[in-house]
Scaffold this motif. Structure first.
Motif, PDB file in Angstrom:
ATOM      1  N   LYS A 279       0.837  -1.210   0.000  1.00 26.29           N
ATOM      2  CA  LYS A 279       0.000   0.000   0.000  1.00 26.29           C
ATOM      3  C   LYS A 279       0.868   1.254   0.000  1.00 26.29           C
ATOM      4  N   ASN A 280       1.905   1.249   0.824  1.00 24.00           N
ATOM      5  CA  ASN A 280       2.795   2.410   0.887  1.00 24.00           C
ATOM      6  C   ASN A 280       3.540   2.616  -0.424  1.00 24.00           C
ATOM      7  N   ILE A 281       3.932   1.507  -1.049  1.00 29.06           N
ATOM      8  CA  ILE A 281       4.645   1.593  -2.327  1.00 29.06           C
ATOM      9  C   ILE A 281       3.738   2.187  -3.401  1.00 29.06           C
ATOM     10  N   ALA A 282       2.500   1.712  -3.450  1.00 27.80           N
ATOM     11  CA  ALA A 282       1.547   2.216  -4.445  1.00 27.80           C
ATOM     12  C   ALA A 282       1.287   3.704  -4.238  1.00 27.80           C
ATOM     13  N   LYS A 283       1.243   4.125  -2.973  1.00 30.18           N
ATOM     14  CA  LYS A 283       1.013   5.540  -2.666  1.00 30.18           C
ATOM     15  C   LYS A 283       2.205   6.391  -3.065  1.00 30.18           C
ATOM     16  N   LYS A 284       3.421   5.860  -2.829  1.00 28.07           N
ATOM     17  CA  LYS A 284       4.626   6.627  -3.136  1.00 28.07           C
ATOM     18  C   LYS A 284       4.843   6.797  -4.633  1.00 28.07           C
ATOM     19  N   ILE A 285       4.740   5.712  -5.380  1.00 22.52           N
ATOM     20  CA  ILE A 285       5.099   5.789  -6.809  1.00 22.52           C
ATOM     21  C   ILE A 285       3.874   5.830  -7.721  1.00 22.52           C
ATOM     22  N   ASN A 286       2.679   5.743  -7.102  1.00 21.96           N
ATOM     23  CA  ASN A 286       1.417   5.851  -7.844  1.00 21.96           C
ATOM     24  C   ASN A 286       1.321   4.812  -8.950  1.00 21.96           C
ATOM     25  N   ILE A 287       1.733   3.592  -8.654  1.00 22.61           N
ATOM     26  CA  ILE A 287       1.639   2.471  -9.586  1.00 22.61           C
ATOM     27  C   ILE A 287       0.855   1.356  -8.902  1.00 22.61           C
ATOM     28  N   HIS A 288      -0.168   0.875  -9.590  1.00 18.32           N
ATOM     29  CA  HIS A 288      -1.060  -0.092  -8.962  1.00 18.32           C
ATOM     30  C   HIS A 288      -1.140  -1.425  -9.721  1.00 18.32           C
ATOM     31  N   SER A 289      -0.816  -1.434 -11.003  1.00 17.77           N
ATOM     32  CA  SER A 289      -0.883  -2.688 -11.771  1.00 17.77           C
ATOM     33  C   SER A 289       0.446  -3.427 -11.707  1.00 17.77           C
ATOM     34  N   SER A 290       0.375  -4.780 -11.803  1.00 17.65           N
ATOM     35  CA  SER A 290       1.574  -5.611 -11.736  1.00 17.65           C
ATOM     36  C   SER A 290       2.480  -5.366 -12.930  1.00 17.65           C
ATOM     37  N   ALA A 291       1.870  -5.180 -14.111  1.00 16.57           N
ATOM     38  CA  ALA A 291       2.668  -4.966 -15.330  1.00 16.57           C
ATOM     39  C   ALA A 291       3.491  -3.685 -15.229  1.00 16.57           C
ATOM     40  N   ALA A 292       2.840  -2.594 -14.734  1.00 14.95           N
ATOM     41  CA  ALA A 292       3.548  -1.321 -14.592  1.00 14.95           C
ATOM     42  C   ALA A 292       4.630  -1.433 -13.523  1.00 14.95           C
ATOM     43  N   LEU A 293       4.365  -2.236 -12.485  1.00 15.41           N
ATOM     44  CA  LEU A 293       5.344  -2.395 -11.414  1.00 15.41           C
ATOM     45  C   LEU A 293       6.596  -3.119 -11.926  1.00 15.41           C
ATOM     46  N   VAL A 294       6.395  -4.096 -12.853  1.00 14.83           N
ATOM     47  CA  VAL A 294       7.541  -4.796 -13.447  1.00 14.83           C
ATOM     48  C   VAL A 294       8.417  -3.814 -14.208  1.00 14.83           C
ATOM     49  N   LEU A 295       7.779  -2.953 -15.015  1.00 13.24           N
ATOM     50  CA  LEU A 295       8.531  -1.948 -15.775  1.00 13.24           C
ATOM     51  C   LEU A 295       9.275  -0.997 -14.838  1.00 13.24           C
ATOM     52  N   TYR A 296       8.590  -0.577 -13.763  1.00 11.26           N
ATOM     53  CA  TYR A 296       9.226   0.326 -12.793  1.00 11.26           C
ATOM     54  C   TYR A 296      10.457  -0.331 -12.184  1.00 11.26           C
ATOM     55  N   ALA A 297      10.351  -1.620 -11.838  1.00  8.09           N
ATOM     56  CA  ALA A 297      11.452  -2.337 -11.194  1.00  8.09           C
ATOM     57  C   ALA A 297      12.656  -2.449 -12.125  1.00  8.09           C
ATOM     58  N   ILE A 298      12.370  -2.700 -13.400  1.00  8.44           N
ATOM     59  CA  ILE A 298      13.461  -2.818 -14.374  1.00  8.44           C
ATOM     60  C   ILE A 298      14.113  -1.469 -14.627  1.00  8.44           C
ATOM     61  N   MET A 299      13.291  -0.426 -14.818  1.00 10.17           N
ATOM     62  CA  MET A 299      13.809   0.916 -15.119  1.00 10.17           C
ATOM     63  C   MET A 299      14.614   1.505 -13.967  1.00 10.17           C
ATOM     64  N   ASN A 300      14.299   1.093 -12.747  1.00  7.93           N
ATOM     65  CA  ASN A 300      15.000   1.638 -11.579  1.00  7.93           C
ATOM     66  C   ASN A 300      16.048   0.659 -11.046  1.00  7.93           C
ATOM     67  N   ASN A 301      16.409  -0.329 -11.883  1.00  7.39           N
ATOM     68  CA  ASN A 301      17.496  -1.270 -11.568  1.00  7.39           C
ATOM     69  C   ASN A 301      17.261  -2.058 -10.282  1.00  7.39           C
ATOM     70  N   ILE A 302      15.996  -2.310  -9.989  1.00  5.06           N
ATOM     71  CA  ILE A 302      15.677  -3.141  -8.832  1.00  5.06           C
ATOM     72  C   ILE A 302      15.841  -4.618  -9.212  1.00  5.06           C
ATOM     73  N   ILE A 303      15.409  -4.974 -10.412  1.00  6.72           N
ATOM     74  CA  ILE A 303      15.636  -6.304 -10.977  1.00  6.72           C
ATOM     75  C   ILE A 303      16.024  -6.137 -12.450  1.00  6.72           C
ATOM     76  N   THR A 304      16.455  -7.231 -13.045  1.00  6.07           N
ATOM     77  CA  THR A 304      16.839  -7.189 -14.461  1.00  6.07           C
ATOM     78  C   THR A 304      15.799  -7.936 -15.296  1.00  6.07           C
ATOM     79  N   THR A 305      15.849  -7.728 -16.592  1.00  2.00           N
ATOM     80  CA  THR A 305      14.920  -8.437 -17.493  1.00  2.00           C
ATOM     81  C   THR A 305      15.190  -9.947 -17.450  1.00  2.00           C
ATOM     82  N   GLU A 306      16.444 -10.326 -17.230  1.00  5.77           N
ATOM     83  CA  GLU A 306      16.788 -11.744 -17.138  1.00  5.77           C
ATOM     84  C   GLU A 306      16.110 -12.395 -15.943  1.00  5.77           C
TER      85      GLU A 306
END
Length: 316
Positions: A279-306
């Motif tokens: 809930k806090n994460i969704a409030k901070k970055i205003n992302i609620h869908s799983s697909a958008a969260l995957v893109l956010y994670a990749i773009m911010n170097n939290i995880i890799t596409t691999e």
């Protein structure tokens, strides 16, 4: 010249040196019967801020107005003192002087000058009353709201306090007229006693106004500044979209398709904690869908596409 008092001074000694402080301590709710206790001890017993009481006592002495601006005073203690001061002036001192004034100048029906003097005093008392009521209505509720942490419209303190008006000048005019020109038959002893009371009231009110201008206004400014800092800090926190390290770990887990329970087991925390973080994460970055969260994670170097591909293969 009277010196200023300190916390370890016995209040009895201070009063004997400066008797007019009896009225001042009464406005703090301090009566007689304090024995040989020090100012510090009495303040502790009465739950009063000692620094504030000392500042007010010293401000009322005829010594140099001793006050260390570096010392923080209690605005609650000052506020209570000022409110009691208003009651003292309006409910006790003015009625007492008015009664003595009537006795001193003689019959009002046969003495037109006496009637005019009383009228002058009544107009002055009303003048002071209106200013004090203005403080009660505008300033004191504003201070109370600040102390409660409420967001309120700023009040122009300097424009609302009595020191903006020539309080002492008006009273000085009255006693000057009586001393210089009132030569009709009157009880001289009573009249001179009245004049002494007027002098005392004049000095007390002047000191009261100056104290508001310095001690009180300065403490109000500190609270206002503190409130602004807290407000800015709150806004900063509300606008901060930076994820904590734990939140980044959770984003990574979710982006790889893990459920709340799987994420909790992986990070050794409870599923409820994971849900709260989401809930806090969704409030901070205003992302609620799983697909958008995957893109956010990749773009911010939290995880890799691999890592995302590998997670999908394992699911299959």
């Amino acid at each position: 010249m009277k010196g200023y008092c300190c916390e370890n001074d016995k209040l009895y000694d201070v009063i004997c040196q400066t008797p007019e402080l009896l009225c001042v301590i009464a406005r703090f709710g301090i009566g007689c019967g304090f024995g040989d206790r020090t100012i510090r001890q009495i303040c502790q017993e009465k739950s009063l801020d000692c620094n504030t009481v000392l500042a007010v006592l010293n401000f009322h002495t005829k010594a140099v107005r001793f006050y260390d601006p570096a010392v923080n005073l209690s605005i609650e203690c000052l506020l209570g003192y000022l409110q009691n001061s208003h009651k003292y002036y309006l409910d006790y001192l003015f009625p007492t002087i008015r009664k003595k004034l009537i006795e001193a100048v003689g019959s009002l029906t046969d003495n037109e000058l006496a009637f005019m003097i009383l009228k002058f005093f009544d107009e002055y008392a009303l003048y002071v009353k209106k200013h004090m009521e203005k403080e009660e209505k505008e300033v004191f509720p504003y201070i109370d709201a600040l102390l409660r942490g409420k967001s309120v419209k700023p009040v122009a303190i300097d424009m609302s306090l009595m020191h903006r008006s020539p309080i002492e000048k008006k009273l000085a005019e009255l006693r000057e007229l009586i001393i210089k020109f009132y030569d009709t038959n009157a009880d001289d002893m009573l009249l001179n006693s009245l004049l002494y009371d007027i002098f005392t009231l004049e000095e007390d009110l002047t000191c009261h106004c100056k104290m508001e201008t310095t001690l009180f206004v300065e403490q109000v400014r500190r609270i206002e500044a503190s409130g602004s800092r807290k407000l800015n800090q709150t806004r900063s926190e509300e606008n901060d979209n930076t994820l904590s390290e734990r939140e980044k770990e959770i984003v990574g887990c979710i982006a790889m398709g893990m459920s709340n329970k799987e994420t909790a087991d992986s990070l050794c925390i409870s599923a409820n904690t994971v849900a709260t973080h989401r809930k806090n994460i969704a409030k901070k970055i205003n992302i609620h869908s799983s697909a958008a969260l995957v893109l956010y994670a990749i773009m911010n170097n939290i995880i890799t596409t691999e890592q995302v591909r590998s997670a999908k293969k394992q699911d299959k």
